[in-house]
Scaffold this motif. Structure first.
Motif, PDB file in Angstrom:
ATOM      1  N   ALA A   1       0.823  -1.210   0.000  1.00  0.00           N
ATOM      2  CA  ALA A   1       0.000   0.000   0.000  1.00  0.00           C
ATOM      3  C   ALA A   1       0.860   1.263   0.000  1.00  0.00           C
ATOM      4  O   ALA A   1       0.463   2.291  -0.545  1.00  0.00           O
ATOM      5  CB  ALA A   1      -0.937  -0.001   1.199  1.00  0.00           C
ATOM      6  N   HIS A   2       2.048   1.186   0.594  1.00  0.00           N
ATOM      7  CA  HIS A   2       2.950   2.345   0.634  1.00  0.00           C
ATOM      8  C   HIS A   2       4.386   1.845   0.688  1.00  0.00           C
ATOM      9  O   HIS A   2       4.697   0.919   1.428  1.00  0.00           O
ATOM     10  CB  HIS A   2       2.657   3.216   1.853  1.00  0.00           C
ATOM     11  CG  HIS A   2       3.603   4.369   1.999  1.00  0.00           C
ATOM     12  ND1 HIS A   2       4.596   4.388   2.940  1.00  0.00           N
ATOM     13  CD2 HIS A   2       3.729   5.521   1.302  1.00  0.00           C
ATOM     14  CE1 HIS A   2       5.291   5.515   2.834  1.00  0.00           C
ATOM     15  NE2 HIS A   2       4.768   6.221   1.846  1.00  0.00           N
TER      16      HIS A   2
ATOM     17  N   TYR B   1       2.268   5.091  -3.566  1.00  0.00           N
ATOM     18  CA  TYR B   1       1.019   4.712  -2.907  1.00  0.00           C
ATOM     19  C   TYR B   1       0.196   3.856  -3.864  1.00  0.00           C
ATOM     20  O   TYR B   1       0.065   4.187  -5.041  1.00  0.00           O
ATOM     21  CB  TYR B   1       0.207   5.952  -2.531  1.00  0.00           C
ATOM     22  CG  TYR B   1       0.903   6.838  -1.534  1.00  0.00           C
ATOM     23  CD1 TYR B   1       0.779   6.610  -0.175  1.00  0.00           C
ATOM     24  CD2 TYR B   1       1.695   7.898  -1.964  1.00  0.00           C
ATOM     25  CE1 TYR B   1       1.427   7.425   0.749  1.00  0.00           C
ATOM     26  CE2 TYR B   1       2.349   8.716  -1.050  1.00  0.00           C
ATOM     27  CZ  TYR B   1       2.206   8.466   0.299  1.00  0.00           C
ATOM     28  OH  TYR B   1       2.857   9.275   1.199  1.00  0.00           O
ATOM     29  N   ARG B   2      -0.356   2.767  -3.350  1.00  0.00           N
ATOM     30  CA  ARG B   2      -1.231   1.899  -4.135  1.00  0.00           C
ATOM     31  C   ARG B   2      -2.534   1.733  -3.346  1.00  0.00           C
ATOM     32  O   ARG B   2      -2.528   1.295  -2.214  1.00  0.00           O
ATOM     33  CB  ARG B   2      -0.561   0.538  -4.360  1.00  0.00           C
ATOM     34  CG  ARG B   2      -1.276  -0.346  -5.363  1.00  0.00           C
ATOM     35  CD  ARG B   2      -2.224  -1.345  -4.758  1.00  0.00           C
ATOM     36  NE  ARG B   2      -1.631  -2.131  -3.693  1.00  0.00           N
ATOM     37  CZ  ARG B   2      -2.306  -2.510  -2.612  1.00  0.00           C
ATOM     38  NH1 ARG B   2      -3.566  -2.201  -2.456  1.00  0.00           N
ATOM     39  NH2 ARG B   2      -1.737  -3.208  -1.661  1.00  0.00           N
ATOM     40  N   ASP B   3      -3.622   2.152  -3.958  1.00  0.00           N
ATOM     41  CA  ASP B   3      -4.932   2.075  -3.312  1.00  0.00           C
ATOM     42  C   ASP B   3      -5.875   1.253  -4.171  1.00  0.00           C
ATOM     43  O   ASP B   3      -5.819   1.300  -5.401  1.00  0.00           O
ATOM     44  CB  ASP B   3      -5.553   3.473  -3.164  1.00  0.00           C
ATOM     45  CG  ASP B   3      -4.728   4.380  -2.282  1.00  0.00           C
ATOM     46  OD1 ASP B   3      -4.404   3.973  -1.161  1.00  0.00           O
ATOM     47  OD2 ASP B   3      -4.405   5.497  -2.733  1.00  0.00           O
ATOM     48  N   LEU B   4      -6.761   0.537  -3.515  1.00  0.00           N
ATOM     49  CA  LEU B   4      -7.817  -0.182  -4.212  1.00  0.00           C
ATOM     50  C   LEU B   4      -9.051   0.702  -4.259  1.00  0.00           C
ATOM     51  O   LEU B   4      -9.473   1.254  -3.238  1.00  0.00           O
ATOM     52  CB  LEU B   4      -8.134  -1.487  -3.492  1.00  0.00           C
ATOM     53  CG  LEU B   4      -6.964  -2.460  -3.380  1.00  0.00           C
ATOM     54  CD1 LEU B   4      -7.376  -3.691  -2.578  1.00  0.00           C
ATOM     55  CD2 LEU B   4      -6.468  -2.851  -4.744  1.00  0.00           C
ATOM     56  N   LEU B   5      -9.614   0.852  -5.440  1.00  0.00           N
ATOM     57  CA  LEU B   5     -10.793   1.683  -5.646  1.00  0.00           C
ATOM     58  C   LEU B   5     -11.988   0.790  -5.972  1.00  0.00           C
ATOM     59  O   LEU B   5     -11.816  -0.395  -6.265  1.00  0.00           O
ATOM     60  CB  LEU B   5     -10.541   2.662  -6.799  1.00  0.00           C
ATOM     61  CG  LEU B   5      -9.357   3.615  -6.636  1.00  0.00           C
ATOM     62  CD1 LEU B   5      -9.185   4.448  -7.893  1.00  0.00           C
ATOM     63  CD2 LEU B   5      -9.525   4.492  -5.416  1.00  0.00           C
TER      64      LEU B   5
ATOM     65  N   VAL C   1      -7.190  -0.013  -9.491  1.00  0.00           N
ATOM     66  CA  VAL C   1      -6.018   0.256  -8.657  1.00  0.00           C
ATOM     67  C   VAL C   1      -5.518   1.666  -8.971  1.00  0.00           C
ATOM     68  O   VAL C   1      -5.286   2.001 -10.137  1.00  0.00           O
ATOM     69  CB  VAL C   1      -4.896  -0.775  -8.928  1.00  0.00           C
ATOM     70  CG1 VAL C   1      -3.652  -0.440  -8.121  1.00  0.00           C
ATOM     71  CG2 VAL C   1      -5.369  -2.190  -8.609  1.00  0.00           C
ATOM     72  N   ARG C   2      -5.350   2.469  -7.922  1.00  0.00           N
ATOM     73  CA  ARG C   2      -4.769   3.807  -8.086  1.00  0.00           C
ATOM     74  C   ARG C   2      -3.308   3.746  -7.651  1.00  0.00           C
ATOM     75  O   ARG C   2      -2.989   3.207  -6.589  1.00  0.00           O
ATOM     76  CB  ARG C   2      -5.511   4.833  -7.230  1.00  0.00           C
ATOM     77  CG  ARG C   2      -4.881   6.227  -7.300  1.00  0.00           C
ATOM     78  CD  ARG C   2      -5.667   7.255  -6.552  1.00  0.00           C
ATOM     79  NE  ARG C   2      -5.671   6.978  -5.107  1.00  0.00           N
ATOM     80  CZ  ARG C   2      -6.209   7.787  -4.206  1.00  0.00           C
ATOM     81  NH1 ARG C   2      -6.809   8.898  -4.573  1.00  0.00           N
ATOM     82  NH2 ARG C   2      -6.180   7.468  -2.939  1.00  0.00           N
TER      83      ARG C   2
ATOM     84  N   VAL D   1      -4.820   5.449 -12.713  1.00  0.00           N
ATOM     85  CA  VAL D   1      -5.718   4.389 -12.262  1.00  0.00           C
ATOM     86  C   VAL D   1      -5.732   3.310 -13.336  1.00  0.00           C
ATOM     87  O   VAL D   1      -5.765   3.622 -14.527  1.00  0.00           O
ATOM     88  CB  VAL D   1      -7.147   4.922 -12.024  1.00  0.00           C
ATOM     89  CG1 VAL D   1      -8.117   3.790 -11.739  1.00  0.00           C
ATOM     90  CG2 VAL D   1      -7.145   5.928 -10.882  1.00  0.00           C
TER      91      VAL D   1
ATOM     92  N   ASP E   1      -7.279  15.089  -8.554  1.00  0.00           N
ATOM     93  CA  ASP E   1      -7.174  13.741  -7.996  1.00  0.00           C
ATOM     94  C   ASP E   1      -5.928  13.592  -7.135  1.00  0.00           C
ATOM     95  O   ASP E   1      -5.819  12.631  -6.368  1.00  0.00           O
ATOM     96  CB  ASP E   1      -7.107  12.688  -9.118  1.00  0.00           C
ATOM     97  CG  ASP E   1      -8.302  12.722 -10.025  1.00  0.00           C
ATOM     98  OD1 ASP E   1      -9.425  12.911  -9.530  1.00  0.00           O
ATOM     99  OD2 ASP E   1      -8.114  12.568 -11.255  1.00  0.00           O
TER     100      ASP E   1
ATOM    101  N   GLU F   1      -4.662  15.365  -2.359  1.00  0.00           N
ATOM    102  CA  GLU F   1      -4.337  14.775  -1.057  1.00  0.00           C
ATOM    103  C   GLU F   1      -2.880  14.329  -0.961  1.00  0.00           C
ATOM    104  O   GLU F   1      -2.395  14.011   0.114  1.00  0.00           O
ATOM    105  CB  GLU F   1      -5.270  13.606  -0.749  1.00  0.00           C
ATOM    106  CG  GLU F   1      -5.106  12.422  -1.681  1.00  0.00           C
ATOM    107  CD  GLU F   1      -6.149  11.343  -1.435  1.00  0.00           C
ATOM    108  OE1 GLU F   1      -6.006  10.612  -0.436  1.00  0.00           O
ATOM    109  OE2 GLU F   1      -7.087  11.253  -2.244  1.00  0.00           O
TER     110      GLU F   1
END
Length: 103
Positions: free
Chosen positions: A34-35, A52-56, A61-62, A84, A98, A101
């Protein structure tokens, strides 16, 4: 596809990392932590490249690559870029809003 500052070793490394990630498959990106971060020297200033890897929703995947360079008296320069990826490996670059943050 980059919003990073124009020069410096940190920028070059961040651009290489972003390009490497852009070429990765959805499945490969899904397996990223995730980081993660890499601390480097940017012309005598301390700097960090964070990923950073986020699940949307809809299994997207972002991925965001962020540069943080420490300045004087507690100041810092922060910039980021990312994208993404959907399950079918289609990609969309993130827009400035986007990335708020992360900057």
């Amino acid at each position: 596809m980059t919003r990073f500052p124009v020069d410096g070793p940190l920028t070059a490394e961040a651009e290489r990392e972003l390009q490497r990630l852009w070429q990765s498959t959805w499945r490969e990106l899904l397996e990223l932590p995730a980081h993660s971060q890499l601390d480097l020297d940017d012309g005598g200033k301390r700097g960090t490249i964070s990923i950073y890897r986020d699940l949307l929703p809809q299994e997207r995947v972002r991925v965001v690559v962020q540069i943080y360079v420490s300045g004087r008296l507690g100041s810092a320069q922060v910039s980021a870029d990312g994208f993404v990826v959907a399950m079918d490996d289609t990609r969309v670059e993130l827009q400035d809003e986007d990335l708020y943050e992360f900057t």
